[in-house]
Write an enzyme that holds these catalytic residues in place. Structure first.
Site, mmCIF file in Angstrom:
data_model
loop_
_atom_site.group_PDB
_atom_site.id
_atom_site.type_symbol
_atom_site.label_atom_id
_atom_site.label_comp_id
_atom_site.label_asym_id
_atom_site.label_seq_id
_atom_site.Cartn_x
_atom_site.Cartn_y
_atom_site.Cartn_z
ATOM 1 N N ASP A 1 36.917 -13.934 22.382
ATOM 2 C CA ASP A 1 35.740 -13.143 22.745
ATOM 3 C C ASP A 1 34.717 -13.168 21.618
ATOM 4 O O ASP A 1 35.088 -13.255 20.439
ATOM 5 C CB ASP A 1 36.187 -11.702 23.043
ATOM 6 N N ARG B 1 27.729 -12.949 21.515
ATOM 7 C CA ARG B 1 27.160 -12.171 20.400
ATOM 8 C C ARG B 1 26.917 -13.044 19.182
ATOM 9 O O ARG B 1 25.948 -12.876 18.456
ATOM 10 C CB ARG B 1 28.104 -11.004 20.047
ATOM 11 N N ARG C 1 23.190 -17.915 24.756
ATOM 12 C CA ARG C 1 24.634 -17.599 24.781
ATOM 13 C C ARG C 1 25.500 -18.856 24.809
ATOM 14 O O ARG C 1 26.549 -18.915 24.163
ATOM 15 C CB ARG C 1 24.965 -16.757 26.024
ATOM 16 N N HIS D 1 29.318 -20.723 23.152
ATOM 17 C CA HIS D 1 30.473 -21.358 23.806
ATOM 18 C C HIS D 1 30.727 -22.745 23.209
ATOM 19 O O HIS D 1 31.873 -23.157 23.029
ATOM 20 C CB HIS D 1 30.242 -21.473 25.316
ATOM 21 N N SER E 1 38.002 -15.727 33.034
ATOM 22 C CA SER E 1 38.754 -14.790 33.874
ATOM 23 C C SER E 1 38.244 -14.845 35.311
ATOM 24 O O SER E 1 37.146 -15.351 35.571
ATOM 25 C CB SER E 1 38.609 -13.367 33.326
ATOM 26 N N ARG F 1 29.112 -13.698 35.858
ATOM 27 C CA ARG F 1 28.105 -14.005 34.831
ATOM 28 C C ARG F 1 26.914 -14.733 35.447
ATOM 29 O O ARG F 1 27.010 -15.246 36.563
ATOM 30 C CB ARG F 1 28.739 -14.874 33.746
ATOM 31 N N LEU G 1 53.484 -29.102 21.114
ATOM 32 C CA LEU G 1 52.840 -27.852 21.533
ATOM 33 C C LEU G 1 52.539 -27.853 23.035
ATOM 34 O O LEU G 1 52.062 -28.861 23.563
ATOM 35 C CB LEU G 1 51.510 -27.704 20.766
HETATM 36 C C1 FPP Z 1 34.018 -14.985 25.771
HETATM 37 O O1 FPP Z 1 32.910 -14.733 24.942
HETATM 38 C C2 FPP Z 1 34.180 -16.421 25.984
HETATM 39 C C3 FPP Z 1 34.269 -17.070 27.195
HETATM 40 C C4 FPP Z 1 34.237 -16.355 28.488
HETATM 41 C C5 FPP Z 1 34.369 -18.534 27.269
HETATM 42 C C6 FPP Z 1 35.368 -19.166 26.365
HETATM 43 C C7 FPP Z 1 35.105 -20.612 26.256
HETATM 44 C C8 FPP Z 1 35.218 -21.331 25.121
HETATM 45 C C9 FPP Z 1 35.693 -20.763 23.843
HETATM 46 C C10 FPP Z 1 34.824 -22.754 25.135
HETATM 47 C C11 FPP Z 1 35.757 -23.796 25.580
HETATM 48 C C12 FPP Z 1 37.170 -23.514 25.809
HETATM 49 C C13 FPP Z 1 38.079 -24.408 26.317
HETATM 50 C C14 FPP Z 1 39.473 -23.993 26.424
HETATM 51 C C15 FPP Z 1 37.758 -25.795 26.749
HETATM 52 P P1 FPP Z 1 31.704 -13.916 25.544
HETATM 53 O O2 FPP Z 1 30.755 -14.863 26.171
HETATM 54 O O3 FPP Z 1 32.222 -12.831 26.447
HETATM 55 O O4 FPP Z 1 31.076 -13.286 24.259
HETATM 56 P P2 FPP Z 1 30.336 -11.871 24.144
HETATM 57 O O5 FPP Z 1 31.384 -10.812 24.380
HETATM 58 O O6 FPP Z 1 29.849 -11.864 22.740
HETATM 59 O O7 FPP Z 1 29.224 -11.840 25.152
#
Ligand code: FPP
Length: 250
Positions: free
Chosen positions: A26, A30, A39, A43, A71, A77, A137
């Protein structure tokens, strides 16, 4: 009962490296906002953290690494962010699967696959088939996943498979139908980004897992941050309902 069925049956030694680490990644949004970036830039950098964590897990001997990438609720979103994430997953799989395979990593995806587009579904299936026999792994990506969905689909599958069951179902009847039936329960759960919630992740499997929360945002979660989480885990006393005295004099 299978050795994977419940971590309550045997007490793992916390001085060891956790066998199974589960992570809620998470804070990408931010991290980007703090830098006046969109945003999705968070990612993109978050994917670098994923690479680093896989490498470090292989190096230190973690056996199962499970990452919550998307999720069931994340479809809410903005559509452009959802579509960016889907493309990022697809491209990442296309690019990385050979490297994962060469590192003897087994790739598994858990979640409701039916909502993904054809291209992503294809990459997921290809990666799972290619790496199925690898013995290093096990990397599990939870995408379009929810813990309640998982328990419900397992209950439905269990009932379907045992239509004439007399008497009550027990844990060992359900376990084979849960998405993570192939893995021991997580020893260590990590959530970055400051929130202290499980957010419908592996609800059934986290019952006795050691929880670690950090304010560090996912793109900043580097090797040292992972080491700190493992050190914190190694200082815990895992009792699984027993007393400290029982643990001292088994
Ligand atoms: C949560 O941060 C993150 C996600 C919903 C996406 C996670 C994806 C990655 C880390 C990239 C690729 C991953 C793989 C496994 C290929 P958020 O957007 O909720 O952050 P915030 O709470 O600061 O808004």
């Amino acid at each position: 009962m299978s050795i994977f069925s419940s971590s309550t049956s045997a007490i793992p030694d916390t001085l060891e490296i956790p066998r199974h680490v589960a992570v809620i990644m998470d804070g990408n949004g931010r991290w980007a906002k703090k830098r006046f970036l969109p945003r999705v830039a968070g990612h993109k950098v978050g994917l670098e953290t994923v690479r680093g964590m896989i490498r470090q897990s292989v190096d230190i001997g973690v056996e199962y690494l499970t990452l919550f990438a998307f999720s069931s609720e994340n479809w809410r979103r903005p559509p452009e962010e959802v579509s960016f994430l889907m493309s990022l997953f697809t491209e990442a799989l296309k690019k990385e699967v050979i490297k994962l395979h060469k590192s003897n990593v087994r790739f598994v995806m858990i979640g409701n696959k039916s909502d993904f587009n054809e291209s992503l579904s294809h990459e997921i299936t290809a990666a799972e088939i290619l790496t199925a026999s690898n013995t290093g792994l096990t990397l599990t990506i939870a995408a379009n996943y929810g813990g309640r969905w998982d328990v419900l689909q397992a209950v439905n599958a269990m009932q379907k498979a045992n239509p004439n069951m007399a008497g009550a179902f027990a844990e060992e009847h359900l376990n084979p139908y849960l998405s993570m039936h192939y893995a021991p329960e997580p020893d260590l759960f990590i959530r970055t980004g400051g929130e202290k919630r499980i957010s419908n992740f592996l609800l059934w499997q986290l019952a006795y897992t050691e929880l670690y929360f950090t304010d560090t945002l996912w793109p900043d979660f580097d090797d040292d941050a992972f080491k700190l989480a493992i050190q914190s885990y190694q200082q815990r006393e895992r009792r699984f309902g027993r007393t400290s005295e029982q643990l001292a004099n088994p």
